[in-house]
Design a protein around this motif. Structure first.
Motif, PDB file in Angstrom:
ATOM      1  N   ARG A 183       0.830  -1.206   0.000  1.00  0.00           N
ATOM      2  CA  ARG A 183       0.000   0.000   0.000  1.00  0.00           C
ATOM      3  C   ARG A 183       0.867   1.260   0.000  1.00  0.00           C
ATOM      4  O   ARG A 183       0.613   2.225   0.740  1.00  0.00           O
ATOM      5  CB  ARG A 183      -0.946   0.009   1.200  1.00  0.00           C
ATOM      6  N   GLN A 184       1.877   1.271  -0.860  1.00  0.00           N
ATOM      7  CA  GLN A 184       2.777   2.413  -0.970  1.00  0.00           C
ATOM      8  C   GLN A 184       2.605   3.130  -2.300  1.00  0.00           C
ATOM      9  O   GLN A 184       3.558   3.675  -2.844  1.00  0.00           O
ATOM     10  CB  GLN A 184       4.232   1.947  -0.798  1.00  0.00           C
ATOM     11  N   THR A 185       1.395   3.140  -2.811  1.00  0.00           N
ATOM     12  CA  THR A 185       1.152   3.813  -4.079  1.00  0.00           C
ATOM     13  C   THR A 185       1.353   5.326  -3.961  1.00  0.00           C
ATOM     14  O   THR A 185       1.698   5.984  -4.948  1.00  0.00           O
ATOM     15  CB  THR A 185      -0.274   3.523  -4.577  1.00  0.00           C
ATOM     16  N   PHE A 186       1.143   5.883  -2.767  1.00  0.00           N
ATOM     17  CA  PHE A 186       1.376   7.317  -2.584  1.00  0.00           C
ATOM     18  C   PHE A 186       2.856   7.628  -2.751  1.00  0.00           C
ATOM     19  O   PHE A 186       3.226   8.604  -3.414  1.00  0.00           O
ATOM     20  CB  PHE A 186       0.885   7.760  -1.211  1.00  0.00           C
ATOM     21  N   ALA A 187       3.712   6.802  -2.175  1.00  0.00           N
ATOM     22  CA  ALA A 187       5.153   6.981  -2.354  1.00  0.00           C
ATOM     23  C   ALA A 187       5.540   6.785  -3.812  1.00  0.00           C
ATOM     24  O   ALA A 187       6.363   7.532  -4.359  1.00  0.00           O
ATOM     25  CB  ALA A 187       5.921   6.009  -1.456  1.00  0.00           C
ATOM     26  N   GLY A 188       4.963   5.787  -4.470  1.00  0.00           N
ATOM     27  CA  GLY A 188       5.249   5.569  -5.881  1.00  0.00           C
ATOM     28  C   GLY A 188       4.809   6.735  -6.748  1.00  0.00           C
ATOM     29  O   GLY A 188       5.501   7.128  -7.695  1.00  0.00           O
ATOM     30  N   HIS A 189       3.648   7.313  -6.414  1.00  0.00           N
ATOM     31  CA  HIS A 189       3.180   8.476  -7.161  1.00  0.00           C
ATOM     32  C   HIS A 189       4.131   9.650  -6.979  1.00  0.00           C
ATOM     33  O   HIS A 189       4.445  10.370  -7.937  1.00  0.00           O
ATOM     34  CB  HIS A 189       1.778   8.840  -6.698  1.00  0.00           C
ATOM     35  N   SER A 190       4.615   9.845  -5.754  1.00  0.00           N
ATOM     36  CA  SER A 190       5.549  10.941  -5.498  1.00  0.00           C
ATOM     37  C   SER A 190       6.834  10.752  -6.296  1.00  0.00           C
ATOM     38  O   SER A 190       7.370  11.708  -6.874  1.00  0.00           O
ATOM     39  CB  SER A 190       5.873  11.009  -3.996  1.00  0.00           C
ATOM     40  N   GLN A 205       0.033   5.331   5.921  1.00  0.00           N
ATOM     41  CA  GLN A 205      -0.334   4.874   7.237  1.00  0.00           C
ATOM     42  C   GLN A 205       0.826   4.944   8.215  1.00  0.00           C
ATOM     43  O   GLN A 205       0.643   5.324   9.360  1.00  0.00           O
ATOM     44  CB  GLN A 205      -0.850   3.439   7.168  1.00  0.00           C
ATOM     45  N   VAL A 206       2.041   4.583   7.757  1.00  0.00           N
ATOM     46  CA  VAL A 206       3.156   4.476   8.676  1.00  0.00           C
ATOM     47  C   VAL A 206       3.518   5.824   9.244  1.00  0.00           C
ATOM     48  O   VAL A 206       3.695   5.987  10.442  1.00  0.00           O
ATOM     49  CB  VAL A 206       4.368   3.842   7.959  1.00  0.00           C
ATOM     50  N   GLY A 207       3.678   6.821   8.406  1.00  0.00           N
ATOM     51  CA  GLY A 207       4.072   8.128   8.873  1.00  0.00           C
ATOM     52  C   GLY A 207       2.911   8.984   9.302  1.00  0.00           C
ATOM     53  O   GLY A 207       3.132  10.088   9.793  1.00  0.00           O
ATOM     54  N   GLY A 208       1.683   8.530   9.102  1.00  0.00           N
ATOM     55  CA  GLY A 208       0.536   9.301   9.499  1.00  0.00           C
ATOM     56  C   GLY A 208       0.321  10.510   8.602  1.00  0.00           C
ATOM     57  O   GLY A 208       0.902  10.660   7.534  1.00  0.00           O
ATOM     58  N   ALA A 209      -0.545  11.415   9.077  1.00  0.00           N
ATOM     59  CA  ALA A 209      -0.899  12.585   8.279  1.00  0.00           C
ATOM     60  C   ALA A 209       0.289  13.512   8.088  1.00  0.00           C
ATOM     61  O   ALA A 209       0.442  14.143   7.037  1.00  0.00           O
ATOM     62  CB  ALA A 209      -2.049  13.330   8.950  1.00  0.00           C
ATOM     63  N   GLN A 210       1.159  13.631   9.099  1.00  0.00           N
ATOM     64  CA  GLN A 210       2.315  14.521   8.985  1.00  0.00           C
ATOM     65  C   GLN A 210       3.246  14.057   7.874  1.00  0.00           C
ATOM     66  O   GLN A 210       3.747  14.860   7.094  1.00  0.00           O
ATOM     67  CB  GLN A 210       3.060  14.580  10.322  1.00  0.00           C
ATOM     68  N   GLU A 211       3.504  12.761   7.798  1.00  0.00           N
ATOM     69  CA  GLU A 211       4.378  12.238   6.745  1.00  0.00           C
ATOM     70  C   GLU A 211       3.761  12.450   5.375  1.00  0.00           C
ATOM     71  O   GLU A 211       4.449  12.850   4.435  1.00  0.00           O
ATOM     72  CB  GLU A 211       4.637  10.755   6.979  1.00  0.00           C
ATOM     73  N   ALA A 232       4.190  15.991   4.377  1.00  0.00           N
ATOM     74  CA  ALA A 232       5.577  16.312   4.052  1.00  0.00           C
ATOM     75  C   ALA A 232       5.944  15.810   2.666  1.00  0.00           C
ATOM     76  O   ALA A 232       6.575  16.522   1.872  1.00  0.00           O
ATOM     77  CB  ALA A 232       6.504  15.700   5.102  1.00  0.00           C
ATOM     78  N   ILE A 233       5.538  14.574   2.344  1.00  0.00           N
ATOM     79  CA  ILE A 233       5.831  14.029   1.019  1.00  0.00           C
ATOM     80  C   ILE A 233       5.106  14.834  -0.058  1.00  0.00           C
ATOM     81  O   ILE A 233       5.653  15.106  -1.133  1.00  0.00           O
ATOM     82  CB  ILE A 233       5.438  12.547   0.952  1.00  0.00           C
ATOM     83  N   GLY A 234       3.871  15.237   0.224  1.00  0.00           N
ATOM     84  CA  GLY A 234       3.131  16.049  -0.734  1.00  0.00           C
ATOM     85  C   GLY A 234       3.784  17.394  -0.977  1.00  0.00           C
ATOM     86  O   GLY A 234       3.816  17.890  -2.111  1.00  0.00           O
ATOM     87  N   ILE A 235       4.330  18.003   0.073  1.00  0.00           N
ATOM     88  CA  ILE A 235       5.005  19.294  -0.080  1.00  0.00           C
ATOM     89  C   ILE A 235       6.255  19.144  -0.941  1.00  0.00           C
ATOM     90  O   ILE A 235       6.512  19.938  -1.857  1.00  0.00           O
ATOM     91  CB  ILE A 235       5.357  19.863   1.303  1.00  0.00           C
ATOM     92  N   VAL A 236       7.057  18.106  -0.652  1.00  0.00           N
ATOM     93  CA  VAL A 236       8.259  17.860  -1.453  1.00  0.00           C
ATOM     94  C   VAL A 236       7.884  17.587  -2.902  1.00  0.00           C
ATOM     95  O   VAL A 236       8.525  18.075  -3.844  1.00  0.00           O
ATOM     96  CB  VAL A 236       9.064  16.685  -0.859  1.00  0.00           C
ATOM     97  N   GLN A 237       6.837  16.816  -3.111  1.00  0.00           N
ATOM     98  CA  GLN A 237       6.391  16.492  -4.462  1.00  0.00           C
ATOM     99  C   GLN A 237       5.991  17.743  -5.225  1.00  0.00           C
ATOM    100  O   GLN A 237       6.389  17.941  -6.384  1.00  0.00           O
ATOM    101  CB  GLN A 237       5.223  15.522  -4.376  1.00  0.00           C
ATOM    102  N   ALA A 238       5.201  18.613  -4.590  1.00  0.00           N
ATOM    103  CA  ALA A 238       4.755  19.841  -5.253  1.00  0.00           C
ATOM    104  C   ALA A 238       5.937  20.761  -5.562  1.00  0.00           C
ATOM    105  O   ALA A 238       6.005  21.372  -6.644  1.00  0.00           O
ATOM    106  CB  ALA A 238       3.733  20.557  -4.375  1.00  0.00           C
ATOM    107  N   PHE A 239       6.892  20.865  -4.621  1.00  0.00           N
ATOM    108  CA  PHE A 239       8.044  21.733  -4.834  1.00  0.00           C
ATOM    109  C   PHE A 239       8.895  21.244  -6.006  1.00  0.00           C
ATOM    110  O   PHE A 239       9.306  22.032  -6.870  1.00  0.00           O
ATOM    111  CB  PHE A 239       8.889  21.795  -3.560  1.00  0.00           C
ATOM    112  N   LEU A 240       9.158  19.928  -6.061  1.00  0.00           N
ATOM    113  CA  LEU A 240       9.990  19.399  -7.140  1.00  0.00           C
ATOM    114  C   LEU A 240       9.277  19.486  -8.482  1.00  0.00           C
ATOM    115  O   LEU A 240       9.923  19.692  -9.514  1.00  0.00           O
ATOM    116  CB  LEU A 240      10.382  17.955  -6.830  1.00  0.00           C
ATOM    117  N   LEU A 241       7.967  19.333  -8.484  1.00  0.00           N
ATOM    118  CA  LEU A 241       7.227  19.491  -9.742  1.00  0.00           C
ATOM    119  C   LEU A 241       7.352  20.919 -10.254  1.00  0.00           C
ATOM    120  O   LEU A 241       7.552  21.148 -11.458  1.00  0.00           O
ATOM    121  CB  LEU A 241       5.759  19.125  -9.535  1.00  0.00           C
ATOM    122  N   ALA A 242       7.251  21.902  -9.346  1.00  0.00           N
ATOM    123  CA  ALA A 242       7.438  23.295  -9.748  1.00  0.00           C
ATOM    124  C   ALA A 242       8.857  23.526 -10.253  1.00  0.00           C
ATOM    125  O   ALA A 242       9.075  24.276 -11.214  1.00  0.00           O
ATOM    126  CB  ALA A 242       7.128  24.216  -8.571  1.00  0.00           C
TER     127      ALA A 242
END
Length: 331
Positions: A53-60, A116-122, A125-135
């Motif tokens: 269930r790491q599709t979010f990490a794969g998407h990032s 799930q492992v890192g919770g909402a904070q993780e 954080a991954i979403g912020i890094v993803q958005a920054f690198l996309l920009a």
């Protein structure tokens, strides 16, 4: 440019002749070779990604492939170096975030994926890094003053222009990734199914998670060179999800994931060679059709099973007159 632009022959329904025509073009030979390598690696690594269930990490990581390629073009180095460098570096960053968010993850559902492992904070954080690198990717594209393939090729991929050297690079990296996956496969499967019990048995769950993220980054970088940054899921998720719909046996499911990925990739190449539509559309469409077919077969099988195991009142046999019926026995 579409693959069909280079084709002057129409589909003849003679598979031998059609493949001879396609393989008369050197760029198509490299395309089929690269597609085979990418499909096998993406099918194997993607199967574990879906299971964990790491599709979010794969998407990032797939999003990170775009700024990696744009930066490589900007500084004048190989695109493959940009893909692999950025994706593997981002995988290590995600692994560090998973460790940093471990305390929050213990209140959740264990070690069951990036969300799930890192919770909402993780996840944030991954979403912020993803958005920054996309920009940053769009910035690198704007700063480049020469002739670039264009954001469309980087986002949606292309088989045109793949050289023999690039195929060799993909094959070497793919072989290393598959070898690493074979080494950690059994303990990784244990840690993916039940991480708490695996940790209690002495399995290095955190180390396996980090190693798998690195392999996931390498596989994503490979697939992004074929499908583009936005269509990585066509090869990373759909074949694996389809295989897991068909069977729950790990070995068979993993083999089916690889075979489905290989089939949809080659079918996509054939279709894109003879019809003037993007390659990513065909690969994604074939993979999605396979998933829908598997889901339909499973749903129909479950419906028949439920109807057979839970008969209605009218289908129950009636007792003969005078026959006693004991408690716990069916009439």
């Amino acid at each position: 440019m579409l693959l069909a632009d280079a084709a002057s022959n129409s589909w003849s329904w003679n598979l031998l002749t059609d493949f001879q025509v396609m393989w008369s073009y050197p760029f198509m030979v490299n395309a089929f070779r690269a597609g085979a390598v990418v499909a096998v690696v993406a099918g194997a690594v993607g199967w574990f990604m879906v299971l964990r269930r790491q599709t979010f990490a794969g998407h990032s990581l797939s999003i990170v492939a775009f700024p990696g390629a744009a930066f490589a073009t900007l500084v004048g180095v190989s695109l493959s170096l940009g893909y692999f460098g950025f994706c593997i570096a981002a995988a290590l960053v995600i692994a560090a975030l998973r460790r940093g968010g471990r305390g929050a993850g213990r209140n959740g559902n264990g070690d069951g994926g990036a969300q799930q492992v890192g919770g909402a904070q993780e996840s944030a954080a991954i979403g912020i890094v993803q958005a920054f690198l996309l920009a940053c990717g769009y910035l690198f594209t704007a700063l480049y003053k020469g002739l670039m393939q264009g954001p469309q090729a980087l986002l949606f991929g292309s088989f045109l222009g793949i050289t023999t050297a690039q195929v060799t690079t993909l094959a070497v990296v793919g072989a290393v990734a598959l070898a690493g996956l074979a080494v950690i496969g059994r303990p990784l499967l244990f840690a993916s199914v039940d991480p708490q019990v695996a940790a209690g048995r002495g399995v290095p769950v955190r180390l396996l998670s980090t190693l798998f993220l690195v392999l996931l980054g390498a596989a994503t970088a490979e697939a992004a060179q074929i499908t583009g940054a936005l269509l990585v899921f066509a090869l990373m998720v759909l074949p694996a999800a389809t295989a897991q719909q068909l069977t729950a046996r790990p070995g068979l499911s993993l083999a089916l994931s690889v075979l489905i990925g290989f089939a949809v990739t080659w079918l996509g190449l054939v279709a894109a060679f003879y019809w003037p539509y993007p390659l990513g559309f065909f690969v994604t469409s074939f993979a999605f059709a396979a998933f829908l077919a598997a889901h339909t077969v499973r749903a129909l099988g479950g419906t028949r099973l439920r109807s057979g195991s839970r008969p209605g009142p009218g289908s129950l046999p009636r007792p003969r007159p005078g026959t006693p019926v004991r408690l716990g026995e069916s009439a």
